[in-house]
Design a protein around this motif. Structure first.
Motif, PDB file in Angstrom:
ATOM      1  N   THR A  73       0.672  -1.193   0.037  1.00  0.00           N
ATOM      2  CA  THR A  73       0.043  -0.070   0.008  1.00  0.00           C
ATOM      3  C   THR A  73       0.832   1.314  -0.042  1.00  0.00           C
ATOM      4  O   THR A  73       0.725   2.239  -0.763  1.00  0.00           O
ATOM      5  CB  THR A  73      -0.939  -0.029   1.371  1.00  0.00           C
ATOM      6  N   VAL A  74       1.984   1.437   0.821  1.00  0.00           N
ATOM      7  CA  VAL A  74       2.866   2.523   0.983  1.00  0.00           C
ATOM      8  C   VAL A  74       3.527   2.603  -0.505  1.00  0.00           C
ATOM      9  O   VAL A  74       3.721   3.819  -0.972  1.00  0.00           O
ATOM     10  CB  VAL A  74       3.873   2.413   2.098  1.00  0.00           C
ATOM     11  N   MET A  75       3.832   1.468  -0.950  1.00  0.00           N
ATOM     12  CA  MET A  75       4.589   1.797  -2.393  1.00  0.00           C
ATOM     13  C   MET A  75       3.684   2.382  -3.260  1.00  0.00           C
ATOM     14  O   MET A  75       3.950   2.876  -4.228  1.00  0.00           O
ATOM     15  CB  MET A  75       5.253   0.269  -2.770  1.00  0.00           C
ATOM     16  N   ASN A  76       2.517   1.712  -3.426  1.00  0.00           N
ATOM     17  CA  ASN A  76       1.491   2.111  -4.255  1.00  0.00           C
ATOM     18  C   ASN A  76       1.244   3.713  -4.123  1.00  0.00           C
ATOM     19  O   ASN A  76       1.271   4.462  -5.260  1.00  0.00           O
ATOM     20  CB  ASN A  76       0.187   1.227  -4.120  1.00  0.00           C
ATOM     21  N   GLN A  77       1.289   4.061  -2.724  1.00  0.00           N
ATOM     22  CA  GLN A  77       0.826   5.450  -2.523  1.00  0.00           C
ATOM     23  C   GLN A  77       2.209   6.361  -3.173  1.00  0.00           C
ATOM     24  O   GLN A  77       2.102   7.327  -3.684  1.00  0.00           O
ATOM     25  CB  GLN A  77       0.694   5.902  -0.999  1.00  0.00           C
ATOM     26  N   LEU A  78       3.411   5.885  -2.724  1.00  0.00           N
ATOM     27  CA  LEU A  78       4.445   6.489  -3.005  1.00  0.00           C
ATOM     28  C   LEU A  78       4.663   6.724  -4.729  1.00  0.00           C
ATOM     29  O   LEU A  78       5.151   7.449  -5.091  1.00  0.00           O
ATOM     30  CB  LEU A  78       5.833   5.727  -2.576  1.00  0.00           C
ATOM     31  N   GLN A  79       4.315   5.627  -5.423  1.00  0.00           N
ATOM     32  CA  GLN A  79       4.137   5.612  -6.865  1.00  0.00           C
ATOM     33  C   GLN A  79       3.286   6.492  -7.261  1.00  0.00           C
ATOM     34  O   GLN A  79       3.683   7.557  -8.232  1.00  0.00           O
ATOM     35  CB  GLN A  79       3.790   4.356  -7.621  1.00  0.00           C
ATOM     36  N   GLN A  80       2.030   6.786  -6.640  1.00  0.00           N
ATOM     37  CA  GLN A  80       1.077   7.733  -7.119  1.00  0.00           C
ATOM     38  C   GLN A  80       1.727   9.114  -6.833  1.00  0.00           C
ATOM     39  O   GLN A  80       1.599  10.007  -7.477  1.00  0.00           O
ATOM     40  CB  GLN A  80      -0.201   7.661  -6.353  1.00  0.00           C
TER      41      GLN A  80
END
Length: 147
Positions: A73-80
């Motif tokens: 989830t954190v990686m996804n948010q960082l990518q966004q």
């Protein structure tokens, strides 16, 4: 007693005499320690060390899966957020280029305005000189245009 599931020595009885030392009510041949609910009945053991370690391992695996989910989830948010920042950077670059173009166009317009002003000042000066010469001629000829 033989076949009761509990050795005679654990009850303090004599293993050579099957009828001695059985005070838990296991004299009946068909009465098993697993069937009763009294003091001689089967009591399951508490958790063993291996069971405790297995439970700890299961909890660790659950925690790992939860951590991996949180990390994803954190990686996804960082990518966004990275995409947002890159989009903002691209917009900034485009705005900077547009501003530079507008600055050059404004400089060109200001230069054209200065050239037009110079032309107008020249025309004003030329007309002023012509007007002065015509005034002097009229004054010299005493009101007559032709002398």
């Amino acid at each position: 007693m033989f076949g009761s599931g509990t050795p005679d020595w654990s009850k303090g009885g004599d293993s050579s005499n099957p009828s001695s030392g059985n005070s838990a009510g296991l004299n009946n041949r068909y009465n098993s320690y697993q069937q009763g609910s009294g003091p001689g009945s089967y009591q399951p053991p508490g958790q063993t060390f291996a069971d405790k370690q297995t439970n700890v391992l299961h909890e660790t695996v659950k925690t790992q899966y939860a951590a991996e989910g949180t990390a994803a989830t954190v990686m996804n948010q960082l990518q966004q957020q990275r995409q947002q920042i890159q989009g903002a950077r691209d917009d900034l670059w485009e705005t900077k280029e547009t501003t530079e173009i507008a600055k050059r166009e404004l400089a060109d317009l200001a230069a054209k305005n200065r050239r037009k002003k110079r032309k107008l000042y020249f025309i004003i000066a030329l007309l002023s000189i012509t007007d002065t010469l015509l005034f002097l001629r009229i004054a010299k000829c005493r009101g007559s245009f032709f002398c």
